[in-house]
Write a protein that holds these residues in place. Structure first.
Motif, PDB file in Angstrom:
ATOM      1  N   VAL A  85       9.187   7.131  -8.016  1.00 55.18           N
ATOM      2  CA  VAL A  85       7.831   7.635  -7.796  1.00 55.18           C
ATOM      3  C   VAL A  85       6.805   6.516  -7.947  1.00 55.18           C
ATOM      4  O   VAL A  85       5.878   6.388  -7.134  1.00 55.18           O
ATOM      5  CB  VAL A  85       7.523   8.788  -8.773  1.00 55.18           C
ATOM      6  N   LEU A  86       6.960   5.673  -8.951  1.00 51.13           N
ATOM      7  CA  LEU A  86       5.943   4.677  -9.266  1.00 51.13           C
ATOM      8  C   LEU A  86       5.902   3.527  -8.267  1.00 51.13           C
ATOM      9  O   LEU A  86       4.824   2.971  -8.010  1.00 51.13           O
ATOM     10  CB  LEU A  86       6.186   4.131 -10.677  1.00 51.13           C
ATOM     11  N   ILE A  87       7.050   3.141  -7.700  1.00 56.10           N
ATOM     12  CA  ILE A  87       7.047   2.016  -6.756  1.00 56.10           C
ATOM     13  C   ILE A  87       6.237   2.350  -5.505  1.00 56.10           C
ATOM     14  O   ILE A  87       5.344   1.582  -5.107  1.00 56.10           O
ATOM     15  CB  ILE A  87       8.496   1.605  -6.418  1.00 56.10           C
ATOM     16  N   PRO A  88       6.473   3.496  -4.834  1.00 55.26           N
ATOM     17  CA  PRO A  88       5.598   3.827  -3.692  1.00 55.26           C
ATOM     18  C   PRO A  88       4.141   4.034  -4.106  1.00 55.26           C
ATOM     19  O   PRO A  88       3.223   3.658  -3.363  1.00 55.26           O
ATOM     20  CB  PRO A  88       6.202   5.126  -3.135  1.00 55.26           C
ATOM     21  N   PHE A  89       3.920   4.623  -5.281  1.00 53.47           N
ATOM     22  CA  PHE A  89       2.550   4.837  -5.742  1.00 53.47           C
ATOM     23  C   PHE A  89       1.841   3.506  -5.983  1.00 53.47           C
ATOM     24  O   PHE A  89       0.651   3.354  -5.653  1.00 53.47           O
ATOM     25  CB  PHE A  89       2.568   5.666  -7.026  1.00 53.47           C
ATOM     26  N   THR A  90       2.557   2.532  -6.538  1.00 53.50           N
ATOM     27  CA  THR A  90       1.976   1.209  -6.747  1.00 53.50           C
ATOM     28  C   THR A  90       1.628   0.542  -5.420  1.00 53.50           C
ATOM     29  O   THR A  90       0.565  -0.092  -5.275  1.00 53.50           O
ATOM     30  CB  THR A  90       2.946   0.322  -7.542  1.00 53.50           C
ATOM     31  N   ALA A  91       2.538   0.649  -4.443  1.00 52.37           N
ATOM     32  CA  ALA A  91       2.263   0.079  -3.126  1.00 52.37           C
ATOM     33  C   ALA A  91       1.039   0.733  -2.489  1.00 52.37           C
ATOM     34  O   ALA A  91       0.201   0.053  -1.872  1.00 52.37           O
ATOM     35  CB  ALA A  91       3.486   0.241  -2.231  1.00 52.37           C
ATOM     36  N   LEU A  92       0.908   2.069  -2.639  1.00 50.63           N
ATOM     37  CA  LEU A  92      -0.242   2.771  -2.097  1.00 50.63           C
ATOM     38  C   LEU A  92      -1.531   2.318  -2.783  1.00 50.63           C
ATOM     39  O   LEU A  92      -2.564   2.103  -2.110  1.00 50.63           O
ATOM     40  CB  LEU A  92      -0.053   4.279  -2.243  1.00 50.63           C
ATOM     41  N   CYS A  93      -1.484   2.178  -4.105  1.00 52.89           N
ATOM     42  CA  CYS A  93      -2.665   1.721  -4.839  1.00 52.89           C
ATOM     43  C   CYS A  93      -3.068   0.308  -4.408  1.00 52.89           C
ATOM     44  O   CYS A  93      -4.264  -0.005  -4.275  1.00 52.89           O
ATOM     45  CB  CYS A  93      -2.392   1.760  -6.339  1.00 52.89           C
ATOM     46  N   TYR A  94      -2.100  -0.547  -4.173  1.00 49.91           N
ATOM     47  CA  TYR A  94      -2.406  -1.914  -3.742  1.00 49.91           C
ATOM     48  C   TYR A  94      -3.057  -1.899  -2.360  1.00 49.91           C
ATOM     49  O   TYR A  94      -4.027  -2.623  -2.098  1.00 49.91           O
ATOM     50  CB  TYR A  94      -1.126  -2.735  -3.733  1.00 49.91           C
ATOM     51  N   TYR A  95      -2.513  -1.051  -1.469  1.00 47.63           N
ATOM     52  CA  TYR A  95      -3.085  -0.955  -0.123  1.00 47.63           C
ATOM     53  C   TYR A  95      -4.530  -0.460  -0.186  1.00 47.63           C
ATOM     54  O   TYR A  95      -5.431  -1.008   0.489  1.00 47.63           O
ATOM     55  CB  TYR A  95      -2.234  -0.027   0.726  1.00 47.63           C
ATOM     56  N   LYS A  96      -4.778   0.598  -0.976  1.00 44.62           N
ATOM     57  CA  LYS A  96      -6.134   1.134  -1.077  1.00 44.62           C
ATOM     58  C   LYS A  96      -7.083   0.140  -1.728  1.00 44.62           C
ATOM     59  O   LYS A  96      -8.258   0.059  -1.357  1.00 44.62           O
ATOM     60  CB  LYS A  96      -6.110   2.444  -1.869  1.00 44.62           C
TER      61      LYS A  96
END
Length: 274
Positions: A243-254
């Motif tokens: 869960v955290l790896i995709p969420f981290t990637a999304l946060c970095y993109y935003k």
């Protein structure tokens, strides 16, 4: 009174004497022979970040504990219900618990009574109290093994080499009555006699009961008693990472999307001309 020069000189002499004494003690300790060996690292199958316990080894290790270690050492923090779905079925765990007799009560007429053990009961103590344990073991109380893997520096490595490290004492080392020499034990003199020998027990699954295999299995079992949540913790960690790896990637993109305008923008100040 002393002059300022004498006070400074006395202070310097005192500090020098203290420093010299400390250096002498440090050098004296550094040249003393250390009879304690540091256990080498071993490749335990459950040490990897996504590795679980060898549950067949846990079952064999319980057999070693029950037939060898339980005569002196307790597991006072482990109930029989923890065995279920780990290395025993529920029926096997109930049958195992029923082999012991537990003091219970009072009953309807106010008397204590003995009953067969249940899943909620804890493993029995080998001695009724610490005084009886010390009397039966040459004055030393055998430690509880529930958290032993976490309580000793080196963990599984230390316990494995301790169980397999008994040998004759070197020249000049004298042991007391009832003591044995083990270079992995602090000080070298240990009150516990060598507990494991090849073929001291016979495994239910037919695994060759060599001394090293016995030590490996009982330590795997003790690792489980110290960390019964080990497998579940790693499972939860893997789910959290998914869960955290995709969420981290999304946060970095935003973050890049939000700050790109501010970081790449150019601001020019044109003062008004009068």
């Amino acid at each position: 009174g002393w002059t300022v020069g004498k006070k400074v000189l006395a202070t310097a002499l005192g500090m020098g004497a203290t420093g010299g004494a400390g250096l002498y003690v440090a050098l004296d300790e550094s040249v003393k022979a250390d009879l304690t060996l540091h256990p080498p690292k071993l490749p335990w199958s459950h040490k990897g970040p996504i590795d679980s316990f060898d549950h067949a080894s846990i079952r064999r290790g319980y057999q070693v504990y029950k037939q060898v270690c339980a005569a002196c050492h307790s597991l006072k923090y482990i109930p029989y219900r923890h065995f279920v779905d780990v290395f025993m079925t529920e029926d096997e765990a109930k049958e195992e618990a029923a082999e012991i007799m537990v003091r219970d009560g009072p009953n309807d007429i106010g008397e204590m009574f003995d009953r067969p053990g249940k899943l909620t009961d804890y493993l029995p103590m080998p001695f009724p109290n610490s005084a009886a344990a010390a009397y039966a073991n040459n004055g030393a109380v055998p430690p509880d093994l529930s958290l032993m893997v976490l309580a000793r520096h080196g963990g599984e490595d230390y316990l494995y080499h301790l169980l397999n490290g008994y040998c004759d004492p070197p020249e000049g080392v004298e042991l007391g009555e009832g003591q044995h020499f083990n270079p992995y034990f602090p000080g070298g003199a240990i009150g516990m006699a060598p507990p494991l020998y090849t073929d001291i027990i016979e495994y239910e699954d037919g695994t060759p009961a060599t001394q090293s295999q016995l030590a490996k299995d009982v330590i795997t079992f003790l690792s489980w008693t110290a960390m019964p949540e080990h497998d579940e913790r790693k499972k939860f960690g893997m789910k959290a990472m998914l869960v955290l790896i995709p969420f981290t990637a999304l946060c970095y993109y935003k973050k890049r999307q939000y700050w790109s305008l501010l970081k790449s923008g150019k601001y020019v100040y044109n003062p008004k001309k009068y």
